[in-house]
Design a protein around this motif. Structure first.
Motif, PDB file in Angstrom:
ATOM      1  N   GLU A 155      15.474 -57.383 -57.778  1.00 33.69           N
ATOM      2  CA  GLU A 155      16.253 -56.082 -57.122  1.00 33.69           C
ATOM      3  C   GLU A 155      15.618 -54.899 -57.711  1.00 33.69           C
ATOM      4  O   GLU A 155      15.391 -54.927 -58.878  1.00 33.69           O
ATOM      5  N   SER A 156      15.905 -53.932 -56.769  1.00 33.72           N
ATOM      6  CA  SER A 156      15.641 -52.763 -57.168  1.00 33.72           C
ATOM      7  C   SER A 156      16.559 -51.969 -58.292  1.00 33.72           C
ATOM      8  O   SER A 156      17.631 -52.320 -58.180  1.00 33.72           O
ATOM      9  N   LEU A 157      16.197 -51.135 -59.075  1.00 33.83           N
ATOM     10  CA  LEU A 157      16.963 -50.364 -60.038  1.00 33.83           C
ATOM     11  C   LEU A 157      18.280 -49.701 -59.094  1.00 33.83           C
ATOM     12  O   LEU A 157      19.253 -49.924 -59.626  1.00 33.83           O
ATOM     13  N   GLU A 158      17.887 -49.291 -57.835  1.00 32.71           N
ATOM     14  CA  GLU A 158      18.980 -48.657 -57.010  1.00 32.71           C
ATOM     15  C   GLU A 158      19.921 -49.748 -56.476  1.00 32.71           C
ATOM     16  O   GLU A 158      21.090 -49.648 -56.743  1.00 32.71           O
ATOM     17  N   GLU A 159      19.450 -51.086 -56.499  1.00 24.47           N
ATOM     18  CA  GLU A 159      20.242 -52.035 -55.850  1.00 24.47           C
ATOM     19  C   GLU A 159      21.267 -52.558 -57.142  1.00 24.47           C
ATOM     20  O   GLU A 159      22.258 -52.763 -57.180  1.00 24.47           O
ATOM     21  N   ALA A 160      20.403 -52.552 -58.261  1.00 29.61           N
ATOM     22  CA  ALA A 160      21.210 -53.172 -59.555  1.00 29.61           C
ATOM     23  C   ALA A 160      22.324 -52.009 -59.890  1.00 29.61           C
ATOM     24  O   ALA A 160      23.556 -52.436 -60.206  1.00 29.61           O
ATOM     25  N   ALA A 161      21.957 -50.787 -59.765  1.00 29.06           N
ATOM     26  CA  ALA A 161      23.179 -49.784 -59.919  1.00 29.06           C
ATOM     27  C   ALA A 161      24.285 -49.924 -59.169  1.00 29.06           C
ATOM     28  O   ALA A 161      25.329 -49.627 -59.370  1.00 29.06           O
ATOM     29  N   MET A 162      24.071 -50.099 -57.634  1.00 24.37           N
ATOM     30  CA  MET A 162      24.943 -50.289 -56.672  1.00 24.37           C
ATOM     31  C   MET A 162      25.884 -51.470 -57.075  1.00 24.37           C
ATOM     32  O   MET A 162      27.220 -51.355 -57.080  1.00 24.37           O
ATOM     33  N   VAL A 163      25.261 -52.449 -57.734  1.00 25.45           N
ATOM     34  CA  VAL A 163      26.141 -53.972 -57.899  1.00 25.45           C
ATOM     35  C   VAL A 163      27.001 -53.784 -59.145  1.00 25.45           C
ATOM     36  O   VAL A 163      28.067 -54.103 -58.882  1.00 25.45           O
ATOM     37  N   HIS A 164      26.528 -52.637 -59.864  1.00 22.43           N
ATOM     38  CA  HIS A 164      27.211 -52.470 -61.186  1.00 22.43           C
ATOM     39  C   HIS A 164      28.084 -51.235 -61.028  1.00 22.43           C
ATOM     40  O   HIS A 164      28.676 -50.810 -62.106  1.00 22.43           O
ATOM     41  N   GLY A 165      28.079 -50.639 -60.022  1.00 23.24           N
ATOM     42  CA  GLY A 165      28.988 -49.628 -59.686  1.00 23.24           C
ATOM     43  C   GLY A 165      28.493 -48.172 -60.319  1.00 23.24           C
ATOM     44  O   GLY A 165      29.497 -47.531 -60.783  1.00 23.24           O
ATOM     45  N   MET A 166      27.435 -48.205 -60.338  1.00 20.22           N
ATOM     46  CA  MET A 166      26.909 -47.074 -60.920  1.00 20.22           C
ATOM     47  C   MET A 166      26.102 -45.802 -60.239  1.00 20.22           C
ATOM     48  O   MET A 166      25.647 -46.300 -58.930  1.00 20.22           O
ATOM     49  N   ASP A 167      26.172 -44.522 -60.423  1.00 25.28           N
ATOM     50  CA  ASP A 167      25.415 -43.852 -59.644  1.00 25.28           C
ATOM     51  C   ASP A 167      23.883 -43.591 -60.176  1.00 25.28           C
ATOM     52  O   ASP A 167      23.814 -43.322 -61.435  1.00 25.28           O
ATOM     53  N   ILE A 168      23.252 -44.015 -59.168  1.00 20.79           N
ATOM     54  CA  ILE A 168      21.733 -44.140 -59.327  1.00 20.79           C
ATOM     55  C   ILE A 168      21.018 -42.638 -59.885  1.00 20.79           C
ATOM     56  O   ILE A 168      20.234 -42.806 -60.811  1.00 20.79           O
ATOM     57  N   ASN A 169      21.622 -41.563 -59.526  1.00 16.41           N
ATOM     58  CA  ASN A 169      21.193 -40.227 -59.878  1.00 16.41           C
ATOM     59  C   ASN A 169      21.342 -39.907 -61.085  1.00 16.41           C
ATOM     60  O   ASN A 169      20.488 -39.614 -62.040  1.00 16.41           O
TER      61      ASN A 169
END
Length: 63
Positions: free
Chosen positions: A40-54
């Protein structure tokens, strides 16, 4: 050094710059070696973990 993007997998990011690992661990991504880290991409992982990708990208880019 190669640029890290939010579309890269965590595995790709760690191969590009292992110094990113502590940032990811601090953000709650503790399973850096798990199969998801390779698929999974970093963006997908951030979404799964409830993080703001920016916010996460800003920390990585500050290295």
């Amino acid at each position: 050094m190669a640029q890290i993007t939010k579309d890269m997998t965590i595995g790709e990011i760690l191969r590009t710059n292992p110094a990113v690992a502590p940032i990811l661990m601090e953000a709650g991504m503790h399973c850096l070696g798990c199969p998801s880290a390779q698929g999974e991409s970093l963006e997908e992982a951030a979404m799964v973990h409830g993080m703001d990708i920016n916010d996460l990208m800003a920390k990585i880019e500050a290295l």
